[in-house]
Design an enzyme around this catalytic site. Structure first.
Site, PDB file in Angstrom:
ATOM      1  N   GLY A  36       0.755  -1.383   0.135  1.00 49.95           N
ATOM      2  CA  GLY A  36      -0.022   0.244   0.217  1.00 49.95           C
ATOM      3  C   GLY A  36       1.352   1.274  -0.047  1.00 49.95           C
ATOM      4  N   HIS A  37       1.174   1.034   0.672  1.00 41.36           N
ATOM      5  CA  HIS A  37       3.269   2.229   0.907  1.00 41.36           C
ATOM      6  C   HIS A  37       3.393   2.446  -0.666  1.00 41.36           C
ATOM      7  CE1 HIS A  37       2.600   1.799   5.384  1.00 41.36           C
ATOM      8  NE2 HIS A  37       2.631   3.001   5.113  1.00 41.36           N
ATOM      9  N   GLY A 149      -2.534   8.486   1.703  1.00 39.18           N
ATOM     10  CA  GLY A 149      -3.329   6.635   1.139  1.00 39.18           C
ATOM     11  C   GLY A 149      -4.787   6.878   1.856  1.00 39.18           C
TER      12      GLY A 149
END
Ligand code: PAF
Length: 282
Positions: A36-37, A149
């Site tokens: 995700g990062h 995010g």
């Protein structure tokens, strides 16, 4: 990739890039990086020419009974992942570098209202810790663009408000949530789950999706949608703090004219507190 641990080293490096006319993109993180990062860094790559990422577990955003001490810290792996993702500068400061007078009595940046609802109701002071550290990091890095995010939808909404209210010269980019194959949103806190809890965790995404389907079908009984979502999480042994249908632009309660929704939830499962959300634009 270069590594900096001091504010002065970051400023010196970034100012040289700026003098060369480079556009600076920034991704703030608390480390323990996952796919995700990496997607945030990839989003940053399309908006800048030099990439800075910070790794800082910010004590100010953790409550007294939260997981600051145990939050997973994996600096060597983080450095490897950032270098592979094309990051140019990793900023990894000690707590004393960011809070030289301690975090308890430090000057704070607060966004009232937006910070007091949803997660803010269950984690008092959390968002003040987030906005304070993000404001400090923006002053240190002075990025043109910063990427956050969308999994932390409320956080992103609050940071947008801070940037507008304080006239900060930075463009914010929201990057879509990255999910495991079964729908579970990627999060460092997923590793707190036992095997049994991990099997239950995708229910969060399924329940959000069911709520979105009702909204898509023009169901305006928002209270009933919230009740059904809460019940369905509880029936499977999760403990939701909230399951809420809100306006996506300002997190206010929707009405019959709302066109852009966000459905958000935070639910406890074993030791983990998981958050997720889905947006719907009609
Ligand atoms: O989303 C996070 O990881 C943190 O809240 C942030 C934005 C890095 C501030 O500490």
């Amino acid at each position: 990739m270069e590594t900096a641990t001091t504010i002065s080293a970051v400023r010196e490096r970034v100012r040289r890039w700026r003098a060369e006319g480079r556009r600076i993109a920034f991704v703030p993180t608390m480390g323990n990086l996952h796919t995700g990062h990496v997607s945030l860094i990839e989003a940053a790559r399309s908006h800048g020419e030099r990439f800075v990422a910070s790794i800082f577990v910010n004590p100010m955003q953790f409550g007294p009974n939260e997981d600051f001490a145990h939050y997973p810290r994996t600096p060597a792996q983080d450095a490897r992942m950032l270098a592979e993702a094309g990051c140019n500068l990793m900023f990894m400061p000690e707590v004393a570098e960011i809070y030289p007078n301690g975090s308890e009595r430090a000057t704070r940046v607060a966004v009232p209202g937006l910070s007091d609802t949803l997660c803010g109701e269950f984690r008092p002071g959390h968002f003040e810790g987030v906005t304070t550290v993000v404001a400090k990091l923006f002053h240190i890095v002075e990025p043109d663009v910063a990427v956050f995010g969308e999994k932390d939808f409320q956080q992103l909404t609050i940071i947008r408000r801070m940037v507008t209210d304080l006239c900060m010269p930075v463009t914010l980019i929201g990057a879509p949530t990255v999910r495991e194959a079964d729908g579970l949103a990627m999060s460092s806190r997923n590793q707190y789950l036992t095997d049994d809890e991990r099997r239950k965790a995708p229910l969060i995404h399924q329940t959000l999706s069911a709520a979105v389907e009702r909204l898509r079908a023009a169901d305006k009984d928002f209270a009933a949608i919230e009740r059904v979502g809460t019940d369905s999480l509880e029936r499977s042994g999760l403990r939701p703090d909230y399951f809420a249908v809100r306006r996506a632009d300002d997190l206010g309660p929707p009405d019959a004219d709302t066109r852009h929704f966000v459905v958000l939830t935070a639910a406890r499962l074993g030791r983990a507190r998981l958050i997720d959300n889905l947006q719907l634009a009609l």
